[in-house]
Design a protein around this motif. Structure first.
Motif, PDB file in Angstrom:
ATOM      1  N   ASP A  87       3.599 -11.808 -24.416  1.00 47.17           N
ATOM      2  CA  ASP A  87       2.894 -13.028 -24.006  1.00 47.17           C
ATOM      3  C   ASP A  87       2.602 -13.918 -25.197  1.00 47.17           C
ATOM      4  O   ASP A  87       2.851 -15.122 -25.178  1.00 47.17           O
TER       5      ASP A  87
ATOM      6  N   THR B 188       2.219  -2.008  -6.581  1.00 40.83           N
ATOM      7  CA  THR B 188       1.896  -2.453  -7.929  1.00 40.83           C
ATOM      8  C   THR B 188       2.063  -3.968  -7.927  1.00 40.83           C
ATOM      9  O   THR B 188       3.030  -4.483  -7.369  1.00 40.83           O
ATOM     10  N   GLN B 189       1.115  -4.665  -8.541  1.00 39.83           N
ATOM     11  CA  GLN B 189       1.194  -6.120  -8.502  1.00 39.83           C
ATOM     12  C   GLN B 189       1.568  -6.692  -9.860  1.00 39.83           C
ATOM     13  O   GLN B 189       1.109  -6.212 -10.884  1.00 39.83           O
TER      14      GLN B 189
ATOM     15  N   GLU C  45       1.715 -10.628 -11.679  1.00 37.71           N
ATOM     16  CA  GLU C  45       1.273 -11.977 -11.348  1.00 37.71           C
ATOM     17  C   GLU C  45       2.217 -13.062 -11.867  1.00 37.71           C
ATOM     18  O   GLU C  45       1.934 -14.232 -11.732  1.00 37.71           O
TER      19      GLU C  45
ATOM     20  N   GLU D 290       3.600   4.189 -17.761  1.00 36.49           N
ATOM     21  CA  GLU D 290       3.805   3.094 -16.811  1.00 36.49           C
ATOM     22  C   GLU D 290       2.512   2.823 -16.049  1.00 36.49           C
ATOM     23  O   GLU D 290       2.093   1.694 -15.872  1.00 36.49           O
TER      24      GLU D 290
ATOM     25  N   ALA E  40      -2.760 -15.346  -6.203  1.00 38.51           N
ATOM     26  CA  ALA E  40      -3.589 -14.152  -6.039  1.00 38.51           C
ATOM     27  C   ALA E  40      -3.802 -13.844  -4.557  1.00 38.51           C
ATOM     28  O   ALA E  40      -3.784 -12.691  -4.138  1.00 38.51           O
TER      29      ALA E  40
ATOM     30  N   HIS F 292       5.222 -10.913 -16.323  1.00 35.94           N
ATOM     31  CA  HIS F 292       4.462  -9.704 -16.081  1.00 35.94           C
ATOM     32  C   HIS F 292       5.377  -8.624 -15.477  1.00 35.94           C
ATOM     33  O   HIS F 292       5.340  -7.471 -15.872  1.00 35.94           O
TER      34      HIS F 292
ATOM     35  N   LEU G 266       0.088   0.993 -18.252  1.00 35.75           N
ATOM     36  CA  LEU G 266       0.505  -0.379 -18.495  1.00 35.75           C
ATOM     37  C   LEU G 266       0.197  -1.237 -17.279  1.00 35.75           C
ATOM     38  O   LEU G 266      -0.314  -2.337 -17.369  1.00 35.75           O
ATOM     39  N   THR G 267       0.497  -0.681 -16.109  1.00 36.61           N
ATOM     40  CA  THR G 267       0.295  -1.420 -14.883  1.00 36.61           C
ATOM     41  C   THR G 267      -1.171  -1.741 -14.689  1.00 36.61           C
ATOM     42  O   THR G 267      -1.560  -2.860 -14.425  1.00 36.61           O
TER      43      THR G 267
ATOM     44  N   ARG H 160     -13.507 -12.448  -8.658  1.00 35.50           N
ATOM     45  CA  ARG H 160     -14.349 -13.468  -8.039  1.00 35.50           C
ATOM     46  C   ARG H 160     -15.561 -12.772  -7.442  1.00 35.50           C
ATOM     47  O   ARG H 160     -15.427 -11.742  -6.806  1.00 35.50           O
TER      48      ARG H 160
ATOM     49  N   ILE I 180       6.482  -4.750 -16.750  1.00 34.64           N
ATOM     50  CA  ILE I 180       6.259  -3.543 -15.961  1.00 34.64           C
ATOM     51  C   ILE I 180       7.575  -2.821 -15.643  1.00 34.64           C
ATOM     52  O   ILE I 180       7.651  -1.606 -15.682  1.00 34.64           O
TER      53      ILE I 180
ATOM     54  N   ARG J 284      -0.604 -12.413  -3.111  1.00 35.16           N
ATOM     55  CA  ARG J 284      -0.426 -11.066  -3.641  1.00 35.16           C
ATOM     56  C   ARG J 284      -1.338 -10.096  -2.907  1.00 35.16           C
ATOM     57  O   ARG J 284      -0.932  -9.020  -2.491  1.00 35.16           O
TER      58      ARG J 284
ATOM     59  N   SER K 218      -2.420  -4.454 -17.011  1.00 36.23           N
ATOM     60  CA  SER K 218      -1.954  -5.836 -16.973  1.00 36.23           C
ATOM     61  C   SER K 218      -2.273  -6.592 -15.691  1.00 36.23           C
ATOM     62  O   SER K 218      -2.037  -7.765 -15.612  1.00 36.23           O
ATOM     63  N   VAL K 219      -2.784  -5.925 -14.684  1.00 34.28           N
ATOM     64  CA  VAL K 219      -3.146  -6.655 -13.463  1.00 34.28           C
ATOM     65  C   VAL K 219      -4.285  -7.619 -13.782  1.00 34.28           C
ATOM     66  O   VAL K 219      -5.065  -7.402 -14.695  1.00 34.28           O
TER      67      VAL K 219
ATOM     68  N   GLU L  53      -9.368 -19.944  -4.051  1.00 34.21           N
ATOM     69  CA  GLU L  53      -8.089 -20.205  -4.710  1.00 34.21           C
ATOM     70  C   GLU L  53      -7.585 -21.599  -4.347  1.00 34.21           C
ATOM     71  O   GLU L  53      -7.100 -22.342  -5.204  1.00 34.21           O
TER      72      GLU L  53
END
Lengths: 742, 127
Positions: A190, B34-35, B37, A332, B15, B41, A335-336, A345, B45, B18, A339-340, A16
């Protein structure tokens, strides 16, 4: 939970960090471009700020003190820049580019295990220099009122310091302020937002987004976008036509200061008093040693503070539970999950392993194919043969898709390297006192990750050479009637299974006479040999170590860093280099590289009664010849190919094999022309047997040192054949033939 | 959800950060994380979620953490949910705005795992 970060976490951090540093570098390059135009895009400065801000937070987690120290200082500087307290000077920009180099070094040193404060002096040195150039401006303006705009406190209270500054700057420059109200479906927010942004951007600056909670439900969200623009209300309205957004000009009034309405909810008064003095940064918890049972040694200050803050939140917890109990929501969860983050990697070695397995499957497929051929030969089994054929074909197709899929995962855009090059070009050209424009095309061309990484060194050397030796000094260029600004252009494109990278400069071109003269002086060439060299052979002299046409060795050539390094690197990637040059007009280098080294296509040949595989990357062409085409010059076999002399090599001679078939030298033969870096030779073979995808296996230690053999591969039917190492064969041939064979 | 695990929403654009917060919480207590970003976002949620605690970074592109804090405090559903902001030293002005808008506490980057656990436990009244 461990106190020290795991190896995996560190790896993730490093990649990163690398991405952030690359993004930071791109921001700086953009700023450098804007310098000529005289004004900087505040958004880019803010992006640069955010980059170092993230680096600081992350490096702190991993105790990489050098990076924390450097990013902390840069963050302060960039913060002042984006808040308009400091002006961006060219010297500052130079130092920021230095910081990129230093960040990169810290990342790679950390990856190889350097820890703690080692190398801190360099960071301190750079920080000291940064301190010297960053001149503070008088910041008298920040007290200025809102220029007559009526901005309510609820808007001002959610702006970060930076956004507030941008708001002031927009007002100061006489722009109008607009509030654009839009509603978005949660599922498509988005896309909807991107579109709205794209429409507003040309008009001015989006200062902030204000989501409105009152209107939010589980289907849609309403937002206010605050835009600063030198435009009429109607123009903004036209820009968002069709999106359903409503545009309003923020009200102006005669008074000076806006009315400050209290905007904070009741809990607010508690927290600021409790928090600031209790959660003092790090020091309190730096001792967090054992991590046992919560209270441990982690600093009583933090514990106390939690307790105080906790009280403030009591009502909150109870309230939330009550609401939660009323609705258990499946959607929920979905959706969660959806969308993560959409990327993962992966260690490239895992991909290598997958590739190997696919290679093995390919061999199994070839084995099945042979079984099928046997079944086909049996007349009694036509139905079975047909079914088998059908199944095998669908297996085959899927296997090809699998292989292509894995290859695709390994691909990264060349732009990653090109970004680095821009920085290098900028620095070297400045040091050399030459003004140079770098033009890049095809940055999105993709190559195997490993190849892209291996390319950065050779390309860097090529850039150095273009700048040091190719592009003339400004006064020389002017005298020659050229623009004073030299141009280096890099173009990349995919051609089949190869990527071709052309690097062209508009400099003086190669000086053939001087090259030859130098080579003779150094004893690399004899006088008579020198006279017989063709143009291409002469150009190829630049790849010999220590041959520079510059009379005064400069910093670079003094280090012995030259085109021979480029040749070695490109050869290692099975790449091919071509040089073209036009005196006075420039030089063009063409690099042809395979897209991947993981699975290669090979030409299967027979020579001296044995079967070999030749990596197709290195094969330029195959020709059918007769014995009469082969001539012997100075006890070497050569042939003439389009006017050039092509040295020939025989595998039986190279590997000291007896010819197994006693039928004498066949009348008809083939020549496989292979190239490596700048060299070309022909390999004489008896038969061409077709192409196959192969995975090269090592031969094990005992056999690994046979020159000319890269490894072994299995063809169908468990037949093992040797894979030729074209690099070694070419070198062998060139060495035994002297420089003329180049 | 009837079990005793506490549900935490972490809004953070890095990331690594997080992952660090998530790993620290999930391995250090009865937390399910729950993440999100980005601020957007999180907006997606939030309307459908129930959280016992929300943790947000301030410095994020587009929708910043302050706007999120206000959104959360204004929403019927989350107005009382404990809210922790993660800030960086040097950004005290932004942090204080967050607290004014109704955040219940803050942590300054970089922090130790234990610091995070301590403050989260405090906010949630866990022993």
């Amino acid at each position: 939970m461990s106190e020290t970060p795991t190896e995996k976490a560190l790896q993730e951090f490093l990649s990163e960090a690398q991405e952030i540093v690359e993004a930071f570098n791109r921001d700086l390059l953009a700023l450098d471009d804007q310098r000529a135009a005289g004004s900087f895009d505040p958004e880019v400065i803010n992006d640069a700020f955010r980059a170092v801000h993230s680096l600081k937070g992350l490096s702190g987690l991993f105790g990489i003190n050098r990076m924390t120290a450097l990013s902390h200082n840069l963050e302060n500087l960039l913060d002042s820049l984006r808040l308009g307290r400091v002006e961006l000077q060219p010297a500052t920009l130079d130092l920021l580019f230095e910081a990129v180099t230093l960040f990169n070094r810290i990342v790679s040193e950390t990856a190889s295990g350097v820890t703690g404060d080692e190398g801190m002096e360099q960071v301190e040195d750079l920080i000291a220099r940064l301190d010297r150039v960053a001149l503070r401006k008088e910041s008298a303006n920040d007290a200025s009122p809102w220029g007559g705009w009526e901005l309510d406190a609820s808007l001002l209270s959610v702006l970060t310091e930076y956004e507030e500054h941008r708001l002031r700057e927009n007002i100061k420059s006489g722009r109008s302020l607009f509030r654009i109200h839009a509603a978005f479906d949660l599922m498509t927010i988005d896309k909807g937002l991107d579109e709205l942004k794209a429409r507003l951007k040309p008009l001015g600056e989006v200062i902030t987004y204000l989501p409105s909670a009152e209107a939010a439900n589980d289907q849609q969200i309403e937002l206010d976008v605050i835009l600063g623009a030198q435009a009429e209300l109607r123009a903004v309205q036209e820009a968002v036509v069709g999106t359903g957004a409503i545009v309003a000009l923020l009200p102006k009034r005669n008074g000076s200061a806006p009315v400050m309405r209290p905007a904070a909810p009741p809990t607010a008064t508690l927290a600021p008093q409790a928090a600031p003095n209790t959660f003092a940064p790090v020091a309190a918890a730096a001792t967090s040693g054992s991590g046992s049972s919560g209270s441990g040694s982690s600093g009583s200050a933090a514990m106390n503070a939690s307790a105080v803050v906790g009280k403030a939140a009591t009502a909150g917890v109870a309230g939330a539970t009550a609401i939660g109990a009323a609705r258990i929501d499946r959607d929920e969860e979905e959706l969660t999950l959806k969308s993560v983050a959409q990327t993962v990697r992966v260690d490239i070695r895992k991909l290598d392993n997958l590739m190997n397995i696919v290679g093995e499957l390919g061999i199994a497929r070839a084995g099945l194919q042979q079984l099928l051929d046997r079944v086909k030969a049996d007349r009694q089994q036509t139905k079975l043969a047909r079914d088998l054929h059908h199944e095998l074909r669908s297996l085959s197709r899927r296997l090809d898709e699998l292989q292509a899929g894995i290859l695709e995962v390994r691909m990264v855009p060349l732009g990653q390297v090109f970004d680095k090059l821009s920085r290098v070009v900028r620095k070297i050209s400045r040091d050399a006192g030459k003004e140079i424009r770098l033009s890049i095309a095809g940055a999105d061309t993709e190559l195997d990750k490993l190849i892209v990484e291996e390319l950065s060194d050779p390309l860097m050397h090529v850039m150095r050479n273009c700048i040091d030796h190719g592009i003339e000094r400004p006064e020389v260029r002017r005298a020659a009637g050229k623009s004073e600004i030299g141009i280096i252009s890099i173009r990349a494109e995919q051609r089949g299974n190869h990527v071709v990278i052309q690097i062209e400069d508009d400099g003086s071109g190669l000086d053939e006479k001087k090259l030859v003269q130098k080579a003779v002086e150094r004893g690399i060439l004899g006088e008579s040999e020198a006279r017989e060299l063709g143009r291409r052979d002469i150009y190829n002299l630049i790849f010999l170590p220590g041959l520079s046409t510059k009379d005064i060795p400069d910093e670079m050539s003094g280090r012995g860093v030259g085109m021979d390094v480029v040749k070695t690197n490109i050869a290692r990637l099975s790449g091919i280099i071509d040089v073209e040059s036009e005196p006075g007009a420039g030089t063009r280098l063409t690099l042809t590289l395979p897209i991947t080294l993981a699975i290669i296509q090979a030409l299967i040949i027979r020579a001296a009664g044995r079967t070999f595989a030749v990596p197709l990357n290195s094969v330029l062409e195959s020709l059918r010849i007769t014995q009469r085409d082969v001539r012997t010059i100075e006890r070497r076999e050569v042939m003439s190919l389009r006017g050039q002399t092509l040295p020939l090599a025989r595998l039986e001679r190279l590997f000291r094999l007896e010819r197994q078939d006693l039928g004498g030298v066949p009348q008809k033969q083939y020549v496989v022309v292979v190239g490596l870096a700048q060299h070309r030779i022909g390999i004489l073979v008896d038969e061409l047997m077709g192409q196959e995808d192969i995975v090269i296996k090592s031969l094990g230690r005992a056999l690994s040192n046979i020159p000319g053999i890269a490894g072994a591969t299995e063809l169908g039917g468990k037949k093992t054949v040797l894979v030729l190492d074209v690099a070694q064969i070419v070198e062998e041939a060139v060495a035994s033939g002297g420089s003329e064979a180049a | 959800m009837s079990d005793s695990r506490q549900r935490v929403l972490v809004v953070e654009d890095s990331a690594t950060m997080r992952g660090f917060v998530t790993a620290t919480l999930e391995s250090g207590g009865p937390f399910t994380v729950t993440q999100a970003e980005s601020g957007f976002h999180a907006l997606k949620i939030l309307p459908r979620g129930r959280y016992d605690l929300i943790i947000t970074d301030i410095n994020m592109p587009d929708i910043n953490g302050l706007e999120l804090v206000r959104f959360i405090r204004d929403s019927e559903q989350h107005k009382t949910t404990p809210l922790l902001i993660i800030s960086t030293d040097g950004r005290e002005a932004d942090r204080d705005r967050g607290l004014k808008l109704g955040a219940n506490g803050y942590l300054t980057k970089p922090f130790e795992p234990q610091q995070l656990l301590d403050i989260v436990r405090g906010l949630l009244h866990l022993g």
